[in-house]
Design a protein around this motif. Structure first.
Motif, PDB file in Angstrom:
ATOM      1  N   PHE A  86      18.579   7.698   7.987  1.00 14.12           N
ATOM      2  CA  PHE A  86      18.217   8.631   6.927  1.00 14.12           C
ATOM      3  C   PHE A  86      17.334   7.938   5.900  1.00 14.12           C
ATOM      4  O   PHE A  86      17.604   6.800   5.507  1.00 14.12           O
ATOM      5  N   VAL A  87      16.287   8.637   5.454  1.00 14.91           N
ATOM      6  CA  VAL A  87      15.387   8.112   4.422  1.00 14.91           C
ATOM      7  C   VAL A  87      15.562   8.875   3.117  1.00 14.91           C
ATOM      8  O   VAL A  87      15.768   8.279   2.056  1.00 14.91           O
ATOM      9  N   GLY A  88      15.513  10.199   3.190  1.00 15.89           N
ATOM     10  CA  GLY A  88      15.649  10.989   1.974  1.00 15.89           C
ATOM     11  C   GLY A  88      15.701  12.466   2.305  1.00 15.89           C
ATOM     12  O   GLY A  88      15.447  12.872   3.441  1.00 15.89           O
ATOM     13  N   VAL A 128       6.488  20.057   3.450  1.00 17.73           N
ATOM     14  CA  VAL A 128       7.261  19.045   2.738  1.00 17.73           C
ATOM     15  C   VAL A 128       6.512  17.728   2.914  1.00 17.73           C
ATOM     16  O   VAL A 128       5.885  17.492   3.949  1.00 17.73           O
ATOM     17  N   SER A 129       6.566  16.885   1.888  1.00 17.68           N
ATOM     18  CA  SER A 129       5.833  15.626   1.916  1.00 17.68           C
ATOM     19  C   SER A 129       6.739  14.457   1.562  1.00 17.68           C
ATOM     20  O   SER A 129       7.765  14.636   0.894  1.00 17.68           O
ATOM     21  N   LEU A 130       6.330  13.301   2.017  1.00 16.30           N
ATOM     22  CA  LEU A 130       7.013  12.056   1.668  1.00 16.30           C
ATOM     23  C   LEU A 130       5.945  11.082   1.176  1.00 16.30           C
ATOM     24  O   LEU A 130       5.130  10.597   1.972  1.00 16.30           O
ATOM     25  N   GLN A 131       5.932  10.823  -0.117  1.00 16.13           N
ATOM     26  CA  GLN A 131       5.026   9.854  -0.711  1.00 16.13           C
ATOM     27  C   GLN A 131       5.691   8.485  -0.637  1.00 16.13           C
ATOM     28  O   GLN A 131       6.799   8.311  -1.170  1.00 16.13           O
ATOM     29  N   MET A 132       5.018   7.549   0.007  1.00 14.59           N
ATOM     30  CA  MET A 132       5.580   6.212   0.197  1.00 14.59           C
ATOM     31  C   MET A 132       4.700   5.193  -0.508  1.00 14.59           C
ATOM     32  O   MET A 132       3.531   5.027  -0.142  1.00 14.59           O
ATOM     33  N   ASN A 133       5.256   4.541  -1.494  1.00 16.75           N
ATOM     34  CA  ASN A 133       4.538   3.536  -2.273  1.00 16.75           C
ATOM     35  C   ASN A 133       5.155   2.162  -2.067  1.00 16.75           C
ATOM     36  O   ASN A 133       6.307   2.041  -1.637  1.00 16.75           O
ATOM     37  N   ARG A 182      10.697   3.877  -4.455  1.00 17.49           N
ATOM     38  CA  ARG A 182       9.402   3.700  -3.783  1.00 17.49           C
ATOM     39  C   ARG A 182       8.935   4.974  -3.077  1.00 17.49           C
ATOM     40  O   ARG A 182       7.727   5.230  -2.990  1.00 17.49           O
ATOM     41  N   PHE A 183       9.868   5.738  -2.548  1.00 22.51           N
ATOM     42  CA  PHE A 183       9.547   6.953  -1.791  1.00 22.51           C
ATOM     43  C   PHE A 183       9.933   8.181  -2.603  1.00 22.51           C
ATOM     44  O   PHE A 183      10.960   8.170  -3.307  1.00 22.51           O
ATOM     45  N   THR A 184       9.146   9.240  -2.458  1.00 23.36           N
ATOM     46  CA  THR A 184       9.410  10.487  -3.166  1.00 23.36           C
ATOM     47  C   THR A 184       9.178  11.677  -2.243  1.00 23.36           C
ATOM     48  O   THR A 184       8.112  11.787  -1.636  1.00 23.36           O
ATOM     49  N   GLY A 243       0.804  -1.214   0.000  1.00 23.36           N
ATOM     50  CA  GLY A 243       0.000   0.000   0.000  1.00 23.36           C
ATOM     51  C   GLY A 243       0.834   1.258   0.000  1.00 23.36           C
ATOM     52  O   GLY A 243       2.071   1.216  -0.092  1.00 23.36           O
ATOM     53  N   SER A 244       0.149   2.384   0.117  1.00 25.05           N
ATOM     54  CA  SER A 244       0.805   3.697   0.061  1.00 25.05           C
ATOM     55  C   SER A 244       0.340   4.575   1.214  1.00 25.05           C
ATOM     56  O   SER A 244      -0.771   4.421   1.729  1.00 25.05           O
ATOM     57  N   LEU A 245       1.221   5.478   1.595  1.00 22.37           N
ATOM     58  CA  LEU A 245       0.904   6.525   2.564  1.00 22.37           C
ATOM     59  C   LEU A 245       1.624   7.783   2.128  1.00 22.37           C
ATOM     60  O   LEU A 245       2.702   7.710   1.502  1.00 22.37           O
ATOM     61  N   ARG A 246       1.061   8.910   2.515  1.00 21.69           N
ATOM     62  CA  ARG A 246       1.715  10.196   2.252  1.00 21.69           C
ATOM     63  C   ARG A 246       1.861  10.931   3.567  1.00 21.69           C
ATOM     64  O   ARG A 246       0.868  11.259   4.219  1.00 21.69           O
TER      65      ARG A 246
END
Length: 121
Positions: free
Chosen positions: A47-49, A79-84, A67-69, A16-19
């Motif tokens: 650290f993630v990004g 700021v956002s982190l889109q996680m797919n 996977r992450f943006t 799944g995904s979360l933002r």
């Protein structure tokens, strides 16, 4: 310093995904490179990004690359982190950070309080 508040965490099934979102207040948000970190139980914060002050440059840990943006909106101080394609090993508390990036490393100077992400298998 800049104050940071994360939101958007929760429980999601694998695949799944979360933002995640991070709202900033205080000193000039657009002057900071913004980073995301995570900490799983019993492990060190990692650290993630990160995303540069103007949004033109991003850099990710190998474990989340593809996977992450990261994205940002300097007009809204967010700021956002889109996680797919989330995996159970992505389960952690996720932290937003404000700081700088140089010599290949991100250096946080301010932290948010964190938001829990749980991925079930």
């Amino acid at each position: 310093q800049v104050q940071l508040v994360e939101s958007g965490g929760g429980l999601v099934q694998a695949g799944g995904s979360l933002r995640l979102s991070c709202a900033a207040s205080g000193r000039t948000f657009s002057g900071y490179a913004m980073g995301w970190f995570r900490q799983a139980p019993g492990k060190e914060r990692e650290f993630v990004g990160y995303i540069s002050w103007n949004g033109r440059t991003t850099y990710y840990a190998d474990s989340v690359k593809g996977r992450f943006t990261c994205s940002r909106d300097n007009a809204k101080n967010t700021v956002s982190l889109q996680m797919n394609d989330l995996k159970p090993e992505d389960t952690a508390v996720y932290y937003c950070a404000a700081g700088g990036f140089w010599s290949g490393s991100y250096y946080p100077s301010s932290w948010g309080q964190g938001t829990q992400v749980t991925v079930s298998s």
